[in-house]
Design a protein around this motif. Structure first.
Motif, PDB file in Angstrom:
ATOM      1  N   LYS A 117       0.833  -1.200   0.000  1.00 19.61           N
ATOM      2  CA  LYS A 117       0.000   0.000   0.000  1.00 19.61           C
ATOM      3  C   LYS A 117       0.873   1.258   0.000  1.00 19.61           C
ATOM      4  O   LYS A 117       1.931   1.281   0.620  1.00 19.61           O
ATOM      5  CB  LYS A 117      -0.901   0.021   1.229  1.00 19.61           C
ATOM      6  N   ASP A 118       0.386   2.292  -0.677  1.00 19.63           N
ATOM      7  CA  ASP A 118       1.061   3.600  -0.709  1.00 19.63           C
ATOM      8  C   ASP A 118       2.524   3.475  -1.121  1.00 19.63           C
ATOM      9  O   ASP A 118       3.408   4.158  -0.588  1.00 19.63           O
ATOM     10  CB  ASP A 118       0.971   4.279   0.664  1.00 19.63           C
ATOM     11  N   SER A 119       2.801   2.601  -2.062  1.00 22.54           N
ATOM     12  CA  SER A 119       4.188   2.359  -2.461  1.00 22.54           C
ATOM     13  C   SER A 119       4.859   3.595  -3.061  1.00 22.54           C
ATOM     14  O   SER A 119       6.041   3.846  -2.807  1.00 22.54           O
ATOM     15  CB  SER A 119       4.243   1.196  -3.457  1.00 22.54           C
ATOM     16  N   THR A 120       4.098   4.379  -3.832  1.00 16.69           N
ATOM     17  CA  THR A 120       4.683   5.564  -4.474  1.00 16.69           C
ATOM     18  C   THR A 120       5.128   6.588  -3.436  1.00 16.69           C
ATOM     19  O   THR A 120       6.242   7.141  -3.518  1.00 16.69           O
ATOM     20  CB  THR A 120       3.676   6.205  -5.437  1.00 16.69           C
ATOM     21  N   LYS A 121       4.287   6.841  -2.436  1.00 13.73           N
ATOM     22  CA  LYS A 121       4.637   7.802  -1.380  1.00 13.73           C
ATOM     23  C   LYS A 121       5.848   7.335  -0.585  1.00 13.73           C
ATOM     24  O   LYS A 121       6.744   8.124  -0.260  1.00 13.73           O
ATOM     25  CB  LYS A 121       3.445   8.011  -0.450  1.00 13.73           C
ATOM     26  N   ILE A 122       5.863   6.047  -0.257  1.00  7.86           N
ATOM     27  CA  ILE A 122       6.980   5.507   0.521  1.00  7.86           C
ATOM     28  C   ILE A 122       8.276   5.600  -0.279  1.00  7.86           C
ATOM     29  O   ILE A 122       9.330   5.967   0.258  1.00  7.86           O
ATOM     30  CB  ILE A 122       6.704   4.041   0.926  1.00  7.86           C
ATOM     31  N   GLU A 182       9.045   7.736  -2.615  1.00  5.96           N
ATOM     32  CA  GLU A 182       9.476   9.139  -2.705  1.00  5.96           C
ATOM     33  C   GLU A 182      10.178   9.588  -1.429  1.00  5.96           C
ATOM     34  O   GLU A 182      11.163  10.330  -1.475  1.00  5.96           O
ATOM     35  CB  GLU A 182       8.276  10.035  -2.988  1.00  5.96           C
ATOM     36  N   LYS A 183       9.692   9.146  -0.273  1.00  4.68           N
ATOM     37  CA  LYS A 183      10.280   9.553   1.006  1.00  4.68           C
ATOM     38  C   LYS A 183      11.590   8.831   1.304  1.00  4.68           C
ATOM     39  O   LYS A 183      12.525   9.425   1.843  1.00  4.68           O
ATOM     40  CB  LYS A 183       9.280   9.310   2.135  1.00  4.68           C
ATOM     41  N   TYR A 209      14.342   2.320  -0.349  1.00  6.37           N
ATOM     42  CA  TYR A 209      13.065   1.688  -0.693  1.00  6.37           C
ATOM     43  C   TYR A 209      13.288   0.247  -1.151  1.00  6.37           C
ATOM     44  O   TYR A 209      12.508  -0.649  -0.808  1.00  6.37           O
ATOM     45  CB  TYR A 209      12.369   2.483  -1.804  1.00  6.37           C
ATOM     46  N   HIS A 261       8.620   3.722   8.530  1.00 10.87           N
ATOM     47  CA  HIS A 261       7.376   3.359   7.847  1.00 10.87           C
ATOM     48  C   HIS A 261       6.955   1.960   8.282  1.00 10.87           C
ATOM     49  O   HIS A 261       7.799   1.079   8.454  1.00 10.87           O
ATOM     50  CB  HIS A 261       7.538   3.365   6.324  1.00 10.87           C
ATOM     51  N   ASN A 317      -8.112  -0.448  -3.022  1.00 11.95           N
ATOM     52  CA  ASN A 317      -8.073   1.001  -2.771  1.00 11.95           C
ATOM     53  C   ASN A 317      -9.464   1.611  -2.881  1.00 11.95           C
ATOM     54  O   ASN A 317      -9.836   2.480  -2.087  1.00 11.95           O
ATOM     55  CB  ASN A 317      -7.122   1.681  -3.765  1.00 11.95           C
TER      56      ASN A 317
END
Length: 355
Positions: free
Chosen positions: A185-190, A192-193, A199, A268, A311
């Motif tokens: 879940k939320d792989s793109t946000k993770i 980026e951070k 990652y 995370h 989602n």
């Protein structure tokens, strides 16, 4: 049974079988027909203890297989991740070399008492003994074969390698399969951070945790694609004890237990979503440039689209009606989300349930 203990027992069993067969064949090649051959050069009647040689080979194979499995297991768990592959192979080779010296010396002392023949076992006997070096070369070759079999088995998945070896999938085969598409879940946000390096380590840790529970639920890994894993079961194994859904909740539980580890290292907590569907697929071997086992069919597309619907409905696990009908769960453990969702690319609608 503890998962590590189960892995160790499986490795011990296969290792002992392999090494007993290997050394029995070694004795067969070395001693079969030797009396007839030597009789050409002597008029004396030869009564060589051939049976004792075979027994000697079986004992050596059993002991070497047992110790070999333990060493491989300990290296896989505690050492291989810390050492480069080349150094790891070098260290293990030294250990196996010493092991062969000790085994042959010890067993020859026992055997020579039984057959009343003076065998080489004094200190340093192995340095100039041609039999020892022949045994070493044979053992190294056998070890390489065993390692290649393990690598191939890991590559194709447990049990699949044998089917590839006998050519079962050279022509497409129809099989009933349960497929799970498991995605972060939320792989793109993770991503980026964390940045791409951290990652990648994050995903690697997640899949290591996943791999530690797969065998408990008899799951096979079809493939890893980025931050997504595609898992597979034969219906008999997947629906037994609700393995196909129990594995997902066991994975969630493991990630929750290691929440502090992920928070400290990556800041995370990993959460995954999954879609499960079952039905008939085609399994075939794709060859030439890179050999792989490929799955084809509507089941794959449906399972992937169910995972993407997580989602939309804010759920972690969605299954189709065909999966739900084969599960042994009460009505309080699932929720009908739709009587018929038209999934993208499909004409027929699919009943979707959240667990």
């Amino acid at each position: 049974m503890n998962i590590r203990l189960k892995v160790l027992l499986e490795l011990v069993f296969t290792s002992i079988i392999f090494w007993v067969i290997a050394f029995f064949l070694f004795s067969l090649i070395r001693y079969n027909g030797i009396e007839e051959e030597l009789s050409l050069f002597s008029d004396d009647v030869l009564n060589l203890p051939i049976r004792a040689y075979y027994e000697f080979a079986i004992i050596v194979g059993f002991l070497l297989g047992l110790v070999y499995a333990i060493i491989e297991f300990l290296f896989d768990i505690f050492i291989s991740k810390r050492l480069a592959l080349g150094i790891s192979i070098l260290v293990k080779s030294i250990i196996y070399f010493v092991l062969i010296i000790v085994l042959l010396s010890t067993i020859s002392l026992l055997v020579e008492e039984q057959i009343d023949i003076d065998l080489p076992n004094e200190r340093g006997w192995w340095r100039r003994d041609p039999f020892f070096w022949t045994t070493v070369i044979y053992s190294i070759t056998s070890s390489i074969v065993f390692s290649l079999i393990r690598i191939a088995n890991d590559k194709f998945g447990r049990g699949i390698f044998i089917n590839v070896l006998i050519g079962k999938y050279r022509k497409p085969q129809e099989e009933e399969r349960i497929l799970m598409f498991l995605d972060l879940k939320d792989s793109t946000k993770i991503a980026e951070k964390l940045g791409h390096i951290e990652y990648s380590k994050f995903i690697q840790d997640c899949f290591i945790d996943l791999n530690r529970i797969l065998s408990r639920f008899e799951a096979e890994v079809y493939q890893y694609v980025g931050d997504e894993a595609v898992l597979s079961w034969l219906p008999k194994k997947g629906f037994k004890n609700n393995n196909c859904i129990s594995m997902f909740f066991a994975f969630e539980k493991r990630l929750n237990k290691r929440e502090d580890y992920y928070a400290k290292k990556y800041n995370h907590k990993p959460e995954f979503k999954a879609g499960i569907h079952c039905g008939k697929i085609m399994v075939t071997e794709v060859r030439y440039v890179k050999k792989e086992i490929a799955y084809h069919g509507d089941v794959i597309n449906t399972a992937a689209r169910l995972q993407k619907l997580c989602n939309t409905y804010n759920k972690s696990l969605l299954v189709s009606k065909s999966v739900l009908n084969n599960l042994s769960i009460s009505e309080t453990h699932y929720q009908l989300l739709s009587n018929g969702i038209a999934l993208k690319g499909k004409k027929d609608t699919v009943e979707v349930y959240a667990l």
